[in-house]
Design a protein around this motif. Structure first.
Motif, PDB file in Angstrom:
ATOM      1  N   THR A  33      51.748  35.830  27.650  1.00  0.00           N
ATOM      2  CA  THR A  33      50.966  37.002  28.017  1.00  0.00           C
ATOM      3  C   THR A  33      50.298  37.579  26.775  1.00  0.00           C
ATOM      4  OG1 THR A  33      52.463  37.486  29.838  1.00  0.00           O
ATOM      5  CG2 THR A  33      51.072  39.297  29.073  1.00  0.00           C
ATOM      6  N   TYR A  35      47.255  40.598  25.389  1.00  0.00           N
ATOM      7  CA  TYR A  35      46.510  41.816  25.687  1.00  0.00           C
ATOM      8  C   TYR A  35      45.229  41.845  24.866  1.00  0.00           C
ATOM      9  CZ  TYR A  35      50.833  43.304  27.851  1.00  0.00           C
ATOM     10  OH  TYR A  35      51.940  43.366  28.656  1.00  0.00           O
ATOM     11  N   THR A  56      43.331  44.140  32.156  1.00  0.00           N
ATOM     12  CA  THR A  56      44.692  43.700  32.425  1.00  0.00           C
ATOM     13  C   THR A  56      45.068  42.594  31.441  1.00  0.00           C
ATOM     14  OG1 THR A  56      43.928  42.090  34.047  1.00  0.00           O
ATOM     15  CG2 THR A  56      44.519  44.276  34.884  1.00  0.00           C
ATOM     16  N   PHE A  72      43.301  35.906  34.285  1.00  0.00           N
ATOM     17  CA  PHE A  72      43.267  37.357  34.117  1.00  0.00           C
ATOM     18  C   PHE A  72      42.629  37.966  35.349  1.00  0.00           C
ATOM     19  CE2 PHE A  72      39.531  35.489  32.260  1.00  0.00           C
ATOM     20  CZ  PHE A  72      38.481  36.298  32.652  1.00  0.00           C
ATOM     21  N   THR A  73      42.813  39.257  35.517  1.00  0.00           N
ATOM     22  CA  THR A  73      42.241  39.974  36.648  1.00  0.00           C
ATOM     23  C   THR A  73      41.138  40.877  36.125  1.00  0.00           C
ATOM     24  OG1 THR A  73      44.377  39.945  37.748  1.00  0.00           O
ATOM     25  CG2 THR A  73      42.767  41.500  38.585  1.00  0.00           C
ATOM     26  N   CYS A  80      39.379  43.861  42.741  1.00  0.00           N
ATOM     27  CA  CYS A  80      40.108  43.081  41.746  1.00  0.00           C
ATOM     28  C   CYS A  80      40.011  41.595  42.095  1.00  0.00           C
ATOM     29  CB  CYS A  80      41.578  43.487  41.710  1.00  0.00           C
ATOM     30  SG  CYS A  80      41.804  45.173  41.132  1.00  0.00           S
ATOM     31  N   GLU A  82      41.081  37.675  40.557  1.00  0.00           N
ATOM     32  CA  GLU A  82      41.731  36.875  39.530  1.00  0.00           C
ATOM     33  C   GLU A  82      40.780  35.764  39.099  1.00  0.00           C
ATOM     34  OE1 GLU A  82      46.123  35.709  38.970  1.00  0.00           O
ATOM     35  OE2 GLU A  82      45.198  33.983  39.975  1.00  0.00           O
ATOM     36  N   GLN A 169      44.085  49.769  28.249  1.00  0.00           N
ATOM     37  CA  GLN A 169      45.022  48.783  28.793  1.00  0.00           C
ATOM     38  C   GLN A 169      45.536  49.221  30.162  1.00  0.00           C
ATOM     39  OE1 GLN A 169      45.715  45.842  27.254  1.00  0.00           O
ATOM     40  NE2 GLN A 169      44.319  46.460  25.637  1.00  0.00           N
ATOM     41  N   SER A 170      45.712  48.250  31.042  1.00  0.00           N
ATOM     42  CA  SER A 170      46.302  48.488  32.356  1.00  0.00           C
ATOM     43  C   SER A 170      47.135  47.270  32.728  1.00  0.00           C
ATOM     44  CB  SER A 170      45.198  48.705  33.400  1.00  0.00           C
ATOM     45  OG  SER A 170      45.777  48.863  34.673  1.00  0.00           O
ATOM     46  N   GLU A 171      48.371  47.475  33.124  1.00  0.00           N
ATOM     47  CA  GLU A 171      49.234  46.345  33.484  1.00  0.00           C
ATOM     48  C   GLU A 171      48.788  45.676  34.779  1.00  0.00           C
ATOM     49  OE1 GLU A 171      51.752  44.718  31.933  1.00  0.00           O
ATOM     50  OE2 GLU A 171      51.383  45.965  30.185  1.00  0.00           O
ATOM     51  N   THR A 172      48.160  46.451  35.658  1.00  0.00           N
ATOM     52  CA  THR A 172      47.672  45.903  36.925  1.00  0.00           C
ATOM     53  C   THR A 172      46.254  46.385  37.143  1.00  0.00           C
ATOM     54  OG1 THR A 172      48.486  47.815  38.159  1.00  0.00           O
ATOM     55  CG2 THR A 172      49.984  45.928  37.969  1.00  0.00           C
ATOM     56  N   CYS A 173      45.616  45.816  38.123  1.00  0.00           N
ATOM     57  CA  CYS A 173      44.261  46.239  38.475  1.00  0.00           C
ATOM     58  C   CYS A 173      44.330  47.708  38.912  1.00  0.00           C
ATOM     59  CB  CYS A 173      43.742  45.351  39.602  1.00  0.00           C
ATOM     60  SG  CYS A 173      41.956  45.331  39.705  1.00  0.00           S
TER      61      CYS A 173
END
Length: 178
Positions: A33, A35, A56, A72-73, A80, A82, A169-173
């Protein structure tokens, strides 16, 4: 004599440019992973609000033969989606090709800061050459030393450090975008 000095100077410049962008070697593992910490383009960014667009994490997987799969999304038209991209290994260590609407060359450059890499892209869109550099790190926090190293790499690559932006930064959409 002038021709000899010019040849020597150009070869020295080429050697120094080669040192400015050391590429990743086969023993370095870029799987996992990552960033997106910062991005720079060779063109001026017309909309400075790009830094407020959440990104993400991306997942990179090393495939058999040394190719890389990047997932990545991204938010496209309010939804959103992928994205999966295949980075095809070339004969040069750390150099890949990808087809993302256009053919691009990608160089994976180790940062001077541990757990950070610079992805440097070159490609052509409608006969216009584009160059993009991205700073990736293993965690979402901004590392000031890595950012300074990225700024130096951006300068060495002929990009304008004033065109660097740092995304949110965002962990999810983002919620409500699906």
């Amino acid at each position: 004599m002038k021709a000899l000095l010019l040849t020597f100077g150009l070869s020295l410049l080429a050697a120094l440019q080669g040192q400015a962008f050391p590429t990743v070697d086969e023993t370095q593992n870029v799987s996992g992973t990552w960033y997106l910490k910062a991005t720079a383009w060779d063109k001026e960014i017309p909309d400075k609000r790009l830094g407020s667009v959440p990104v993400t994490p991306m997942n990179i997987k090393t495939l058999e033969g040394g190719n890389l799969e990047v997932k990545f999304t991204v938010l496209i038209a309010g939804r959103c989606q992928e994205i999966t991209t295949l980075l095809e290994k070339t004969d040069e260590p750390g150099k890949y090709t990808a087809h993302v609407g256009m053919r691009v060359l990608l160089f994976i450059i180790p940062s001077a800061v541990e757990d950070h890499y610079i992805f440097y892209y070159e490609g052509k869109v409608f006969k216009h050459r584009i160059r993009v550099a991205k700073l990736l790190g293993r965690d979402p926090e901004i590392n000031q030393e890595a950012l300074e190293d990225f700024q130096n790499a951006v300068r060495a690559g002929g990009l304008n450090p004033d065109n660097i932006f740092i995304p949110k930064q965002s962990e999810t959409c983002p919620l409500g975008s699906d």
